[in-house]
Design a protein around this motif. Sequence first.
Motif, PDB file in Angstrom:
ATOM      1  N   VAL A  55       0.625  -2.606  -6.198  1.00 40.70           N
ATOM      2  CA  VAL A  55       0.796  -1.962  -4.892  1.00 40.70           C
ATOM      3  C   VAL A  55      -0.117  -2.574  -3.836  1.00 40.70           C
ATOM      4  O   VAL A  55      -0.146  -2.114  -2.695  1.00 40.70           O
ATOM      5  CB  VAL A  55       0.529  -0.442  -4.993  1.00 40.70           C
ATOM      6  CG1 VAL A  55       1.557   0.221  -5.890  1.00 40.70           C
ATOM      7  CG2 VAL A  55      -0.896  -0.165  -5.481  1.00 40.70           C
ATOM      8  N   GLY A  56      -0.855  -3.605  -4.213  1.00 41.65           N
ATOM      9  CA  GLY A  56      -1.731  -4.223  -3.226  1.00 41.65           C
ATOM     10  C   GLY A  56      -2.569  -5.341  -3.819  1.00 41.65           C
ATOM     11  O   GLY A  56      -2.484  -5.648  -5.023  1.00 41.65           O
ATOM     12  N   LEU A  83     -11.684  -8.956   5.401  1.00 42.91           N
ATOM     13  CA  LEU A  83     -11.093  -9.344   4.116  1.00 42.91           C
ATOM     14  C   LEU A  83     -10.446  -8.106   3.506  1.00 42.91           C
ATOM     15  O   LEU A  83      -9.347  -7.750   3.865  1.00 42.91           O
ATOM     16  CB  LEU A  83     -12.165  -9.958   3.218  1.00 42.91           C
ATOM     17  CG  LEU A  83     -12.633 -11.351   3.659  1.00 42.91           C
ATOM     18  CD1 LEU A  83     -13.834 -11.808   2.850  1.00 42.91           C
ATOM     19  CD2 LEU A  83     -11.526 -12.376   3.542  1.00 42.91           C
ATOM     20  N   GLY A  84     -11.122  -7.423   2.618  1.00 39.95           N
ATOM     21  CA  GLY A  84     -10.590  -6.147   2.139  1.00 39.95           C
ATOM     22  C   GLY A  84      -9.236  -6.243   1.480  1.00 39.95           C
ATOM     23  O   GLY A  84      -8.969  -7.137   0.686  1.00 39.95           O
ATOM     24  N   PHE A  85      -8.350  -5.308   1.863  1.00 43.03           N
ATOM     25  CA  PHE A  85      -7.098  -5.102   1.136  1.00 43.03           C
ATOM     26  C   PHE A  85      -5.858  -5.530   1.908  1.00 43.03           C
ATOM     27  O   PHE A  85      -5.826  -5.530   3.143  1.00 43.03           O
ATOM     28  CB  PHE A  85      -6.940  -3.613   0.806  1.00 43.03           C
ATOM     29  CG  PHE A  85      -7.929  -3.100  -0.199  1.00 43.03           C
ATOM     30  CD1 PHE A  85      -7.714  -3.265  -1.562  1.00 43.03           C
ATOM     31  CD2 PHE A  85      -9.083  -2.455   0.216  1.00 43.03           C
ATOM     32  CE1 PHE A  85      -8.621  -2.803  -2.487  1.00 43.03           C
ATOM     33  CE2 PHE A  85      -9.999  -1.981  -0.703  1.00 43.03           C
ATOM     34  CZ  PHE A  85      -9.776  -2.155  -2.063  1.00 43.03           C
ATOM     35  N   ASN A  86      -4.826  -5.863   1.139  1.00 42.40           N
ATOM     36  CA  ASN A  86      -3.439  -5.883   1.599  1.00 42.40           C
ATOM     37  C   ASN A  86      -2.725  -4.820   0.773  1.00 42.40           C
ATOM     38  O   ASN A  86      -2.722  -4.894  -0.465  1.00 42.40           O
ATOM     39  CB  ASN A  86      -2.780  -7.244   1.378  1.00 42.40           C
ATOM     40  CG  ASN A  86      -3.457  -8.362   2.142  1.00 42.40           C
ATOM     41  OD1 ASN A  86      -3.886  -9.348   1.569  1.00 42.40           O
ATOM     42  ND2 ASN A  86      -3.567  -8.214   3.445  1.00 42.40           N
ATOM     43  N   LEU A  87      -2.114  -3.839   1.442  1.00 43.17           N
ATOM     44  CA  LEU A  87      -1.517  -2.707   0.732  1.00 43.17           C
ATOM     45  C   LEU A  87      -0.059  -2.500   1.126  1.00 43.17           C
ATOM     46  O   LEU A  87       0.326  -2.728   2.277  1.00 43.17           O
ATOM     47  CB  LEU A  87      -2.305  -1.426   1.026  1.00 43.17           C
ATOM     48  CG  LEU A  87      -3.786  -1.411   0.637  1.00 43.17           C
ATOM     49  CD1 LEU A  87      -4.409  -0.082   1.031  1.00 43.17           C
ATOM     50  CD2 LEU A  87      -3.962  -1.680  -0.847  1.00 43.17           C
ATOM     51  N   ARG A  88       0.707  -2.038   0.166  1.00 45.67           N
ATOM     52  CA  ARG A  88       2.075  -1.637   0.452  1.00 45.67           C
ATOM     53  C   ARG A  88       2.056  -0.365   1.312  1.00 45.67           C
ATOM     54  O   ARG A  88       1.105   0.435   1.230  1.00 45.67           O
ATOM     55  CB  ARG A  88       2.828  -1.359  -0.853  1.00 45.67           C
ATOM     56  CG  ARG A  88       3.114  -2.596  -1.685  1.00 45.67           C
ATOM     57  CD  ARG A  88       4.038  -3.550  -0.966  1.00 45.67           C
ATOM     58  NE  ARG A  88       4.370  -4.712  -1.795  1.00 45.67           N
ATOM     59  CZ  ARG A  88       4.841  -5.845  -1.309  1.00 45.67           C
ATOM     60  NH1 ARG A  88       5.020  -5.978   0.000  1.00 45.67           N
ATOM     61  NH2 ARG A  88       5.130  -6.855  -2.108  1.00 45.67           N
ATOM     62  N   PRO A  89       3.094  -0.153   2.142  1.00 42.12           N
ATOM     63  CA  PRO A  89       3.139   1.065   2.969  1.00 42.12           C
ATOM     64  C   PRO A  89       3.018   2.317   2.113  1.00 42.12           C
ATOM     65  O   PRO A  89       3.623   2.417   1.033  1.00 42.12           O
ATOM     66  CB  PRO A  89       4.523   0.976   3.630  1.00 42.12           C
ATOM     67  CG  PRO A  89       4.824  -0.498   3.676  1.00 42.12           C
ATOM     68  CD  PRO A  89       4.228  -1.062   2.413  1.00 42.12           C
ATOM     69  N   GLY A  90       2.201   3.246   2.574  1.00 43.05           N
ATOM     70  CA  GLY A  90       2.032   4.514   1.876  1.00 43.05           C
ATOM     71  C   GLY A  90       0.932   4.537   0.839  1.00 43.05           C
ATOM     72  O   GLY A  90       0.584   5.611   0.328  1.00 43.05           O
ATOM     73  N   VAL A  91       0.356   3.387   0.517  1.00 42.40           N
ATOM     74  CA  VAL A  91      -0.734   3.345  -0.462  1.00 42.40           C
ATOM     75  C   VAL A  91      -2.031   3.780   0.213  1.00 42.40           C
ATOM     76  O   VAL A  91      -2.362   3.321   1.307  1.00 42.40           O
ATOM     77  CB  VAL A  91      -0.884   1.939  -1.062  1.00 42.40           C
ATOM     78  CG1 VAL A  91      -2.074   1.878  -2.016  1.00 42.40           C
ATOM     79  CG2 VAL A  91       0.398   1.540  -1.786  1.00 42.40           C
TER      80      VAL A  91
END
Length: 334
Positions: A55-56, A83-91
């Motif tokens: 999911v990310g 940097l951090g995260f790349n997340l799917r919508p809703g995560v």
Amino acid sequence: MLALHRVEPASALHADRATYQDRLIFHTPEWLSFVAECQRAEPVLAILRDDYTTVGHFTGLLARRYGLRILGSPMAGWTTSYLGFNLRPGVSRRAAMQALTRFAFDDLGCAHLEVRDRGATEADLAGLGLRWDAAPTAVIDLSPGEDALFGAMTGACRRNIRKAAKSGVVVEEAEPGPAFADEFYDQLRDVFAKQNLVPTYSVERVRSLIRHLAPAGRISLLRARDGEGRCIATAVLPWYHRTMYFWGGASYREHQHLRPNEALIWHALRWAKARGVTEFDFVGGNAYKAKYGTTEVAVPWARQSRSPLVARLRDTAKQAYAWKQRTAALLTRP
């Protein structure tokens, strides 16, 4: 419960990263290679899973300072952001942050963690044992037309742009390479000297940035010349997908009355807009940037240490660096 799992950079799973709408230039291999080279750090790439579903993704770099392992995503002083995260919508970013602390301290055995995630809010961090600074940034929405963008600037800023043009200031796109890096850095030294300081990084960092990003076409280098053809100001502007970033700008003090800095930014805004970029990010919230018609966006810079002693070491190191910078300026002053 969400959990992070480290993967190798060559993993086929990384093809999935490019499909995320919140992917930034700082998540790309070229940028990570630049930071790794300059900071003697090891890229850390991980997938975020909810049970068996990806999911990310998480992006960071592992470094060793004072004998301690630290996970920076990024660390202060690395001249990189978000940097951090790349997340799917809703995560949930809050749940992702919880997974990150477990990953950093339990899986990687780190003594310290820092993270600046472009999509995170203070509400995502509250109650997780993290300390954070607000660390706002100033951005410009490039969706409006050029007339609207120009009109959103303060009257003084618009006059300065016109003055630069009337004074014969011309902005050109520079060829990437060491020569431009040297020009920029010489002007940067002059900028810092105005405050009795020296630059916080060496010219080699500028050369490294250009060397890693230019082949991929992810950096714009601008040069402002006066009416006699002398280079009087420069700007370094990485860009990717929907956003251009103001990584650095510099000018000689003796020519600032010609207003080349405002001319550079105005040229950059139009250059980016013409290429479909929809946001210009100054990567910081200094007051002088407001004259360009910016909007302030809060991007918390969070950190957590395994022990209070490590937290104090981090703060002490930051203070010592500032003292070292001022001392170096005194020693090099003519």
